[in-house]
Design a protein around this motif. Structure first.
Motif, PDB file in Angstrom:
ATOM      1  N   MET B 154       0.826  -1.209   0.000  1.00  0.00           N
ATOM      2  CA  MET B 154       0.000   0.000   0.000  1.00  0.00           C
ATOM      3  C   MET B 154       0.864   1.266   0.000  1.00  0.00           C
ATOM      4  O   MET B 154       0.517   2.259  -0.640  1.00  0.00           O
ATOM      5  CB  MET B 154      -0.970  -0.010   1.195  1.00  0.00           C
ATOM      6  N   VAL B 155       1.999   1.233   0.675  1.00  0.00           N
ATOM      7  CA  VAL B 155       2.882   2.415   0.660  1.00  0.00           C
ATOM      8  C   VAL B 155       3.410   2.621  -0.764  1.00  0.00           C
ATOM      9  O   VAL B 155       3.484   3.734  -1.278  1.00  0.00           O
ATOM     10  CB  VAL B 155       4.044   2.254   1.661  1.00  0.00           C
ATOM     11  N   ARG B 156       3.732   1.516  -1.397  1.00  0.00           N
ATOM     12  CA  ARG B 156       4.181   1.615  -2.787  1.00  0.00           C
ATOM     13  C   ARG B 156       3.073   2.185  -3.670  1.00  0.00           C
ATOM     14  O   ARG B 156       3.331   2.977  -4.592  1.00  0.00           O
ATOM     15  CB  ARG B 156       4.595   0.223  -3.288  1.00  0.00           C
ATOM     16  N   ALA B 157       1.829   1.806  -3.407  1.00  0.00           N
ATOM     17  CA  ALA B 157       0.700   2.318  -4.207  1.00  0.00           C
ATOM     18  C   ALA B 157       0.605   3.844  -4.096  1.00  0.00           C
ATOM     19  O   ALA B 157       0.216   4.518  -5.040  1.00  0.00           O
ATOM     20  CB  ALA B 157      -0.598   1.668  -3.747  1.00  0.00           C
ATOM     21  N   MET B 158       0.976   4.377  -2.937  1.00  0.00           N
ATOM     22  CA  MET B 158       0.948   5.843  -2.763  1.00  0.00           C
ATOM     23  C   MET B 158       1.865   6.495  -3.791  1.00  0.00           C
ATOM     24  O   MET B 158       1.556   7.526  -4.376  1.00  0.00           O
ATOM     25  CB  MET B 158       1.387   6.218  -1.344  1.00  0.00           C
ATOM     26  N   VAL B 159       3.017   5.869  -3.985  1.00  0.00           N
ATOM     27  CA  VAL B 159       3.978   6.378  -4.963  1.00  0.00           C
ATOM     28  C   VAL B 159       3.438   6.174  -6.381  1.00  0.00           C
ATOM     29  O   VAL B 159       3.386   7.096  -7.188  1.00  0.00           O
ATOM     30  CB  VAL B 159       5.337   5.657  -4.803  1.00  0.00           C
ATOM     31  N   ASP B 160       3.022   4.943  -6.666  1.00  0.00           N
ATOM     32  CA  ASP B 160       2.577   4.617  -8.021  1.00  0.00           C
ATOM     33  C   ASP B 160       1.441   5.521  -8.475  1.00  0.00           C
ATOM     34  O   ASP B 160       1.385   5.933  -9.623  1.00  0.00           O
ATOM     35  CB  ASP B 160       2.108   3.147  -8.087  1.00  0.00           C
ATOM     36  N   TYR B 161       0.517   5.807  -7.559  1.00  0.00           N
ATOM     37  CA  TYR B 161      -0.654   6.581  -7.964  1.00  0.00           C
ATOM     38  C   TYR B 161      -0.453   8.090  -7.839  1.00  0.00           C
ATOM     39  O   TYR B 161      -1.034   8.848  -8.607  1.00  0.00           O
ATOM     40  CB  TYR B 161      -1.867   6.188  -7.107  1.00  0.00           C
ATOM     41  N   LEU B 162       0.318   8.518  -6.864  1.00  0.00           N
ATOM     42  CA  LEU B 162       0.245   9.948  -6.529  1.00  0.00           C
ATOM     43  C   LEU B 162       1.541  10.736  -6.749  1.00  0.00           C
ATOM     44  O   LEU B 162       1.479  11.935  -7.020  1.00  0.00           O
ATOM     45  CB  LEU B 162      -0.242  10.116  -5.076  1.00  0.00           C
ATOM     46  N   ALA B 163       2.697  10.104  -6.623  1.00  0.00           N
ATOM     47  CA  ALA B 163       3.946  10.862  -6.758  1.00  0.00           C
ATOM     48  C   ALA B 163       4.060  11.414  -8.179  1.00  0.00           C
ATOM     49  O   ALA B 163       3.776  10.714  -9.147  1.00  0.00           O
ATOM     50  CB  ALA B 163       5.128   9.959  -6.439  1.00  0.00           C
ATOM     51  N   GLU B 164       4.457  12.691  -8.274  1.00  0.00           N
ATOM     52  CA  GLU B 164       4.576  13.319  -9.602  1.00  0.00           C
ATOM     53  C   GLU B 164       6.030  13.613  -9.903  1.00  0.00           C
ATOM     54  O   GLU B 164       6.707  14.301  -9.129  1.00  0.00           O
ATOM     55  CB  GLU B 164       3.748  14.609  -9.635  1.00  0.00           C
ATOM     56  N   PRO B 165       6.523  13.142 -11.039  1.00  0.00           N
ATOM     57  CA  PRO B 165       7.913  13.395 -11.389  1.00  0.00           C
ATOM     58  C   PRO B 165       8.143  14.897 -11.615  1.00  0.00           C
ATOM     59  O   PRO B 165       7.240  15.611 -12.034  1.00  0.00           O
ATOM     60  CB  PRO B 165       8.090  12.637 -12.714  1.00  0.00           C
ATOM     61  N   SER B 166       9.339  15.320 -11.297  1.00  0.00           N
ATOM     62  CA  SER B 166       9.669  16.730 -11.523  1.00  0.00           C
ATOM     63  C   SER B 166      11.173  16.821 -11.730  1.00  0.00           C
ATOM     64  O   SER B 166      11.955  16.186 -11.016  1.00  0.00           O
ATOM     65  CB  SER B 166       9.250  17.562 -10.307  1.00  0.00           C
ATOM     66  N   ALA B 167      11.561  17.598 -12.737  1.00  0.00           N
ATOM     67  CA  ALA B 167      12.986  17.742 -13.020  1.00  0.00           C
ATOM     68  C   ALA B 167      13.655  18.556 -11.925  1.00  0.00           C
ATOM     69  O   ALA B 167      14.781  18.271 -11.507  1.00  0.00           O
ATOM     70  CB  ALA B 167      13.175  18.403 -14.380  1.00  0.00           C
ATOM     71  N   ALA B 168      12.913  19.572 -11.454  1.00  0.00           N
ATOM     72  CA  ALA B 168      13.494  20.422 -10.409  1.00  0.00           C
ATOM     73  C   ALA B 168      13.330  19.745  -9.059  1.00  0.00           C
ATOM     74  O   ALA B 168      12.217  19.376  -8.678  1.00  0.00           O
ATOM     75  CB  ALA B 168      12.779  21.763 -10.404  1.00  0.00           C
ATOM     76  N   LYS B 169      14.434  19.551  -8.388  1.00  0.00           N
ATOM     77  CA  LYS B 169      14.352  18.899  -7.077  1.00  0.00           C
ATOM     78  C   LYS B 169      14.441  19.953  -5.968  1.00  0.00           C
ATOM     79  O   LYS B 169      15.124  20.964  -6.093  1.00  0.00           O
ATOM     80  CB  LYS B 169      15.485  17.887  -6.910  1.00  0.00           C
ATOM     81  N   THR B 170      13.722  19.670  -4.884  1.00  0.00           N
ATOM     82  CA  THR B 170      13.742  20.595  -3.745  1.00  0.00           C
ATOM     83  C   THR B 170      14.783  20.131  -2.730  1.00  0.00           C
ATOM     84  O   THR B 170      15.477  19.146  -2.941  1.00  0.00           O
ATOM     85  CB  THR B 170      12.366  20.614  -3.061  1.00  0.00           C
ATOM     86  N   PHE B 202       5.948   9.594   4.938  1.00  0.00           N
ATOM     87  CA  PHE B 202       4.737   8.906   4.465  1.00  0.00           C
ATOM     88  C   PHE B 202       4.901   7.397   4.521  1.00  0.00           C
ATOM     89  O   PHE B 202       5.970   6.889   4.204  1.00  0.00           O
ATOM     90  CB  PHE B 202       4.368   9.382   3.058  1.00  0.00           C
ATOM     91  N   PRO B 203       3.852   6.696   4.971  1.00  0.00           N
ATOM     92  CA  PRO B 203       2.635   7.255   5.563  1.00  0.00           C
ATOM     93  C   PRO B 203       2.927   7.834   6.948  1.00  0.00           C
ATOM     94  O   PRO B 203       3.981   7.573   7.515  1.00  0.00           O
ATOM     95  CB  PRO B 203       1.722   6.029   5.674  1.00  0.00           C
ATOM     96  N   ASP B 204       1.957   8.585   7.450  1.00  0.00           N
ATOM     97  CA  ASP B 204       2.158   9.228   8.756  1.00  0.00           C
ATOM     98  C   ASP B 204       0.868   9.088   9.566  1.00  0.00           C
ATOM     99  O   ASP B 204      -0.112   9.781   9.304  1.00  0.00           O
ATOM    100  CB  ASP B 204       2.516  10.701   8.537  1.00  0.00           C
ATOM    101  N   THR B 205       0.881   8.188  10.510  1.00  0.00           N
ATOM    102  CA  THR B 205      -0.345   7.965  11.301  1.00  0.00           C
ATOM    103  C   THR B 205      -0.379   8.779  12.590  1.00  0.00           C
ATOM    104  O   THR B 205      -1.308   8.618  13.381  1.00  0.00           O
ATOM    105  CB  THR B 205      -0.519   6.466  11.637  1.00  0.00           C
ATOM    106  N   SER B 206       0.642   9.642  12.793  1.00  0.00           N
ATOM    107  CA  SER B 206       0.556  10.492  13.988  1.00  0.00           C
ATOM    108  C   SER B 206      -0.543  11.534  13.756  1.00  0.00           C
ATOM    109  O   SER B 206      -0.772  11.971  12.629  1.00  0.00           O
ATOM    110  CB  SER B 206       1.906  11.155  14.293  1.00  0.00           C
TER     111      SER B 206
END
Lengths: 545, 460
Positions: B154-170, B202-206
């Protein structure tokens, strides 16, 4: 209740239905009923024991939970083996509070153990029968039980493992009783289907095998008492003092041998009608033992139930002992009632739990003056709400049809009607009606709210509208209710307290409710700087220059 | 005796599990999903799965745990669960208005072969998923892996579904904390804040599963990683994943999908593992470890030097999840304790190798078992043959503890009979101090209880 209150309840019902998609609202409107009673006994119809709509957050569990967890769980010396992936066995491992008291250190007790075939992908693909047979062999080698019960979980039914033929083969091989329960979680609509399946298999494979008729007078079975928190111990104690002999209990603090000999009793007393009425009916048909509904929750209900048993046996000495016990016990009960009623009178309660508890516990609450304003079952049927008189009118739907109905006939050797039809009719006149249960709605005030299979959203709305003094349900509801500022008592586990049955249990219950409602912490929820309205500067500014 | 049938005679078993040291995948997926803000976990299977998972998580946290179920019936088992899930999504979004519905499967829906993404697409086509709302999913058949792998998926699913690639890194770092308690996630955030590291945990259950009592119930408590934060995990400069079993899948997926480099570390439980975590934070973000963090570390070392005699040589049996066991074992070895029995039902590669490394050749008598047949019954049999001084594991250990008079430190999942785990961390240096206190308390209380009167000590 006044007519304005009745109108209010219809408004409440409208509010509960608001916000649902139309399809859900259409169904729920038949399951949320204002208990407007007409005449002396007619209660409105309620829809119950039907599917929960997917996505509606429900209290309900599954068939496996009802079968393995509820009915068979409390028996200590049947080795209960879950056939399936690990979860089902794990979650039903010691999580209900069925107390058991083996008679000696040498007696078998498997209740502290979890047995599972822990099915893996390989077995899902190629079948799990071989692993099941091997697991039974290993269980036998290690533990030498008298009997083994096998419980099917969802995938077992789907892949077509024949647990019953494995049970039969292994039973032949090992020479012990081994029997299966096809209690896959997807069957039925709630735990209730699992109760029925458990009843059927106990009846087919266990009850009646025993050849040890107890030599005692006034022999009864208790059906549907699961010894949560030690309830059955208190009831047993009453029976002992009254001279009533308990042959078996289904299934609190029970043993396999007790079950085998249940057919030697002369009366069946049904406590939880929902979970066990099938066995009661089948025993009556096959062995001629009548059953009556009893309730040992509530002091008055306990006294009434003891008197019913005494009247059934119609023995002067027994009646005298029963009256003596009641008189002795009522001294403490009445004192506690008077003390606690002064603090709890008129406060509101709600109960949404089980298939009989939501009814039985209303008696206890009433004994300290509390009013049940809304109640409902998690997995009850219409007869639990409206009484057994509606049984013939209940439509059998697809979900009920797939649960086997056993055809039972009188046993050619063992059938012995304990009472003649005339005697039973006479008993009914005396208030000891066999096979009768009037249901929860008849016992509730007119104008109260009855809700079957309440949802989380409805629960939250009810709390906001009524702010009851106490809410009773299960573990999944416990903390959302308390977070909204309402004390919540779990009536499956008694919050790990109790026992609440019989006279002493009643006093414990009164005190529990009193403690919960009047806990000092409820007055300390808000920080002092948030409770005083406008902030003021209490301290004086002192300048020391 | 509570476990009266557990004998010293160890018989190899092929088919029978007795007293498991694991549970099934879906509950892990449910726990992970609760660590997303305004997320409603959804169990695609029979009602009982959802009821059991909610009950167990509720008992462990003494907090509300909300989740939906597809409420399968016999019909859905034959014809598939599509219509159940479509109806469920409609009802969930209409009635409970979540930002995300996190669907996980069960053994039933997996055996049937329901295709969740296809059903979710259909739901979107039918307009059942409101704009700006998400449905993510994880395949978690109960007949594979364990609760830990379900969490990981499920943690991996968070990445697969929601993480957005970006060239600029913070400058931000992602931290995947693994299956730990809300208190641990809070402590990881505190440690990052102390080090001056900007972190997305992430995830963060606090603030979800340790919510305060205010008299007003919040269906969605204020905690949890937000969808916006999850999207931005793709712009982070790096990911630190804690726990190989629970966190590496998501970290690697984030690297592949968004080019965020990752380092996979042990759970920061105990001195050495926390050192490695702090050092990784330092190296990755190029910060200096502040003095007060070093002081905290020093206090851990101080306790051990002061009380070494009570740790040294004590035999410990521990069971639970692989990531926890690896770090705990290393910590016990750092204390010169002897972790002699180590058991996990969770399968997975490299666990035995990692445990071996943690044992560092210092406990040659150690018995380690993993996967099928690795259950608490076997461990108890080992204990019956050669006892231990201390048990570390979940609540089910209390039966062994009482029967055999061995003190138990509750650690792991589930803890059903005590509070504390959700409030006080065991990760980081603060967590190490708490563990030390617990170990000493357990060991010394027993000495106080059982020592002969003449050797009953005032000062210890």
């Amino acid at each position: 209740m006044s007519s304005s209150r009745q109108t209010d309840m219809h408004t409440v019902k409208d509010q509960l239905l608001k916000g649902y998609p139309a399809k859900v609202a259409r169904k729920r409107t038949q399951q949320i009923v204002v208990n407007e009673k007409e005449g002396c006994d007619a209660v409105p119809e309620i829809v119950a024991n039907t599917r929960t709509m997917p996505g509606i957050i429900t209290q309900r569990g599954c068939t496996y939970a009802g079968c393995k967890g509820v009915v068979l769980g409390p028996t200590r010396d049947i080795l209960n083996l879950t056939h399936g992936p690990i979860g089902c066995g794990f979650y039903s491992w010691l999580t209900r509070r069925n107390q058991t008291r083996p008679e000696s250190d040498d007696d078998q007790n498997f209740m502290t153990y979890c047995f599972s075939t822990d099915m893996q992908e390989n077995e899902i693909i190629f079948g799990g029968e071989k692993k099941l047979a091997e697991a039974i062999q290993e269980a036998y080698t290690l533990f030498k039980p008298k009997a083994i019960g096998i419980f099917a979980t969802c995938p077992v039914g789907l892949i077509g493992d024949d647990i019953h033929s494995v049970a039969w083969k292994m039973s032949e091989k090992l020479g012990i009783n081994i029997f299966g329960f096809s209690c896959e979680g997807y069957k039925g609509v709630s735990q209730s289907a699992g109760h029925h399946i458990a009843n059927n298999q106990l009846f087919k494979h266990v009850i009646g095998r025993g050849q040890k008729p107890p030599e005692a007078e006034f022999k009864i079975n208790m059906l549907g008492e699961y010894n949560i928190g030690g309830d059955a111990f208190l009831i047993d104690d009453l029976f002992k003092r009254c001279g009533i002999h308990l042959v078996s209990t289904f299934s609190g603090n029970s043993t396999y041998e007790d079950f085998e000999n249940a057919h030697h009793a002369d009366l069946n007393c049904v406590m939880c009608h929902r979970s066990i009425n099938y066995v009661a009916d089948m025993i009556e048909k096959k062995y001629g033992i009548p059953w009556i509904k009893v309730n040992f929750l509530g002091a008055e209900a306990t006294a009434k139930s003891l008197r019913k048993i005494a009247r059934y046996f119609d023995d002067a000495a027994l009646t005298e002992r029963v009256e003596k016990v009641i008189a002795e016990e009522m001294v403490n009960v009445l004192a506690a009632q008077a003390e606690i009623r002064a603090r709890c009178e008129g406060k509101l309660a709600m109960l949404f739990v089980g298939g009989s508890r939501a009814h039985h516990y209303q008696d206890l609450l009433a004994e300290i003056g509390m009013k049940t304003v809304a109640a409902g079952y998690e997995f009850g049927h219409r007869d639990d709400y409206e009484g057994r008189r509606v049984l013939s009118t209940i439509k059998v739907d697809a979900d009920s049809r797939n649960i086997e109905e056993l055809t039972v006939e009188a046993d050619p050797q063992e059938y012995r009607p304990r009472r003649s039809p005339e005697q039973l009719a006479e008993l009914a006149v005396q208030g000891v009606a066999p096979k009768e249960y009037e249901g929860m709605m008849a016992a509730m005030d007119s104008g109260t709210l009855v809700i079957d299979n309440i949802s989380q959203a409805e629960t939250e709305k009810l709390l906001a509208i009524f702010k009851p003094a106490i809410f009773c349900a299960g573990i999944k509801e416990k903390y959302s209710v308390q977070k909204s500022g309402v004390p919540m008592l779990q009536l499956h586990s008694y919050d790990y307290g109790g026992p609440f049955a019989a006279f002493r249990g009643a006093v414990t219950f009164y005190r529990t409710i009193d403690r919960m409602i009047h806990a000092r912490i409820w007055s300390l929820v808000k920080a002092p700087w948030n409770t005083q309205g406008k902030p003021t500067l209490d301290a004086e500014l002192v300048c020391n220059s | 005796m509570l476990l009266r049938h557990t004998s010293t005679n160890v018989v190899e078993r092929n088919a029978l599990t007795v007293n498991p040291a694991k549970t099934c995948q879906p509950i892990g997926a449910m726990y992970a999903a609760l660590g997303i803000h305004r997320c409603l976990p959804h169990s695609h299977g029979s009602q009982g799965c959802c009821a059991y998972h909610r009950s167990t998580l509720t008992r462990h946290y003494k907090e509300p745990v909300m989740a939906g179920t597809s409420s399968f019936t016999e019909g859905s088992s034959v014809f598939g669960g599509q219509s159940n899930l479509l109806q469920a999504l409609d009802n969930l979004f209409t009635v409970y208005d979540p930002d995300v519905v996190a669907v996980h499967t069960t053994c039933l829906s997996e055996t049937i072969g329901d295709d969740i993404p296809q059903i979710a697409d259909k739901a979107r086509e039918k307009g059942l998923i409101p704009a700006g709302k998400y449905v993510i999913h994880a395949n978690t058949p109960s007949y594979a892996g364990s609760h830990v792998t379900g969490f990981s998926t499920m943690v991996r699913a968070m990445v697969d579904y929601l993480a957005e690639p970006s060239a600029a890194k913070t400058q931000a770092v992602n931290i995947i904390p693994g299956w730990v308690e809300p208190s641990d996630m809070r402590e990881i955030k505190r440690l990052c804040w102390q080090m001056g590291v900007e972190a997305t945990v992430f995830p963060d259950t606090s603030d979800v599963l340790d919510a305060p009592q205010t008299g007003e119930y919040e269906f969605y408590p204020k905690g949890g990683v937000t969808v916006g934060e999850l999207k931005q995990t793709g712009s982070a400069m790096a990911t630190l994943a804690l726990g190989h079993t629970a966190s590496s899948a998501a970290a690697r997926a984030l690297d592949t999908k968004c080019g965020v480099p990752c380092e996979i570390l042990d759970l920061p439980i105990g001195l050495s593992a926390t050192d490695r975590f702090v050092d990784a934070l330092r190296r990755t973000t190029n910060v200096t470890v502040p003095q007060y963090v070093e002081d905290e570390r020093g206090r851990v070392v101080d306790i051990v030097t002061d009380m070494h005699q009570y740790f040294s040589g004590r035999r410990v049996a521990l069971w639970g999840d692989p990531d926890q066991l690896v770090s705990l074992t290393e910590f016990l070895v750092d204390l010169d304790m002897r972790p002699v029995y180590i058991v996990t039902g969770t399968p997975g590669k490299k666990f035995l190798k990692r445990i071996d490394k943690a044992l560092d050749g210092r406990v040659p008598e150690a018995k380690v078992r993993q996967g099928p047949g690795a259950d608490m019954f076997l461990m108890h049999q080992w204990i019956k043959n050669e006892p231990v001084d201390l048990l570390i594991g979940n609540t089910y250990g209390k039966y062994i503890s009482r029967d055999d008079g061995i003190p138990l430190i509750r650690h792991g999942f589930p803890i059903l009979d005590r509070i504390g785990h959700s409030y006080f961390p065991t990760v980081g240096y603060a967590g190490a101090m708490r563990l030390l206190e617990k170990i000493l308390d357990a060991v010394l209380s027993r000495e106080d209880r059982e020592s002969p009167e003449e050797s009953f000590e005032l000062v210890m």
